[in-house]
Design a protein around this motif. Structure first.
Motif, PDB file in Angstrom:
ATOM      1  N   ALA A  23       0.807  -1.072   0.108  1.00  4.01           N
ATOM      2  CA  ALA A  23       0.164  -0.168   0.110  1.00  4.01           C
ATOM      3  C   ALA A  23       0.713   1.044   0.001  1.00  4.01           C
ATOM      4  O   ALA A  23       1.962   1.175   0.554  1.00  4.01           O
ATOM      5  N   TYR A  39       1.494   5.069   0.978  1.00  5.93           N
ATOM      6  CA  TYR A  39       1.179   6.087   2.060  1.00  5.93           C
ATOM      7  C   TYR A  39       1.866   7.335   1.654  1.00  5.93           C
ATOM      8  O   TYR A  39       3.007   7.507   1.482  1.00  5.93           O
ATOM      9  N   ARG A  58      -7.583   8.788   4.822  1.00  3.95           N
ATOM     10  CA  ARG A  58      -6.279   8.805   3.673  1.00  3.95           C
ATOM     11  C   ARG A  58      -5.373   8.121   4.505  1.00  3.95           C
ATOM     12  O   ARG A  58      -5.043   8.107   5.842  1.00  3.95           O
ATOM     13  N   LYS A  59      -4.564   7.434   3.733  1.00  2.00           N
ATOM     14  CA  LYS A  59      -3.408   6.698   3.958  1.00  2.00           C
ATOM     15  C   LYS A  59      -2.249   7.647   4.061  1.00  2.00           C
ATOM     16  O   LYS A  59      -1.754   8.199   3.107  1.00  2.00           O
ATOM     17  N   THR A  62       2.941   5.122   9.878  1.00  2.00           N
ATOM     18  CA  THR A  62       2.253   4.783   8.571  1.00  2.00           C
ATOM     19  C   THR A  62       0.729   4.071   9.078  1.00  2.00           C
ATOM     20  O   THR A  62       0.541   3.489  10.154  1.00  2.00           O
ATOM     21  N   GLY A  63      -0.311   4.689   8.269  1.00  2.00           N
ATOM     22  CA  GLY A  63      -1.680   4.039   8.877  1.00  2.00           C
ATOM     23  C   GLY A  63      -2.809   4.767   8.211  1.00  2.00           C
ATOM     24  O   GLY A  63      -2.471   5.745   7.025  1.00  2.00           O
ATOM     25  N   LEU A  64      -4.019   4.709   8.352  1.00  2.00           N
ATOM     26  CA  LEU A  64      -5.412   5.192   7.892  1.00  2.00           C
ATOM     27  C   LEU A  64      -5.690   6.268   8.743  1.00  2.00           C
ATOM     28  O   LEU A  64      -5.977   6.100   9.968  1.00  2.00           O
TER      29      LEU A  64
END
Length: 206
Positions: free
Chosen positions: A44, A46, A114-115, A177-179
């Motif tokens: 994914a 980011y 948003r990532k 990192t994350g949502l």
């Protein structure tokens, strides 16, 4: 300790890198220096963001242009320590624009779901097995919410990391990192206007 002198002397270009600071030695460069705007974590993508990206432009403008009465506050005095901001109250119509910005929960809606990838310091709130941190506030400078007053709520992120991680020192900085979600969280420590469902935590490097 954050003082009003810091806000008075803060330039716009500095603010693009640093939204607030504790002691000079504890400053965290929040810009993604030397880092692509999109970083890869697994499969994914980011997007690397700066803290000021999470703050409405008029809030930043208000903080960069504090009212004249602050010039009458003696540097290092009790009033200068902004003790009233230990847990910001809800902004009121009686507050001037500067005070409203200090307490602002206004968010940038485009960052909802948003990532992202963002650097910061960890203020632990909850622990899981083996004293691993599972809930925390992510802040842009060392000591926020502990030794010095917190930033505005729209400059604090509530972190959720069920896996947990070992925090050895509060002065350690990390890339997260994350949502990101525009969810308000309030407790006795501080108020945050964002929540991050954390995917990964790594030591901070420029």
């Amino acid at each position: 300790m954050i003082t009003t002198a810091f806000y008075r002397k803060l330039s716009f270009q500095t603010a693009k890198r640093l939204i607030f600071a504790g002691a000079t030695a504890a400053l965290l460069i929040i810009g993604a220096q030397g880092v692509d705007s999109v970083a890869q974590s697994g499969t994914a993508a980011y997007r690397a963001v700066e803290w000021v990206d999470l703050m409405p432009a008029d809030d930043l403008e208000a903080l960069l242009n504090p009212p004249d009465y602050l010039d009458d506050i003696e540097d290092g005095s009790e009033q200068d320590r902004l003790n009233s901001q230990l847990k910001p109250a809800t902004p009121s119509a009686e507050d001037d624009r500067y005070q409203q910005a200090l307490k602002s929960t206004r968010i940038m809606p485009e960052f909802d779901n948003r990532k992202i990838r963002i650097p910061g310091y960890i203020v632990p709130l909850e622990f899981g097995k083996n004293q691993l941190v599972t809930r925390f506030f992510l802040v842009p400078y060392f000591g926020a919410c502990i030794h010095v007053p917190p930033p505005p709520p729209n400059q604090i992120i509530y972190g959720v990391y069920d896996k947990g991680f070992k925090l050895n020192h509060l002065q350690e900085a990390f890339w997260l990192t994350g949502l990101l979600k525009t969810t308000l969280t309030e407790n006795d420590v501080a108020t945050s206007a964002y929540t991050l469902q954390v995917a990964d935590i790594k030591p901070y490097t420029e």
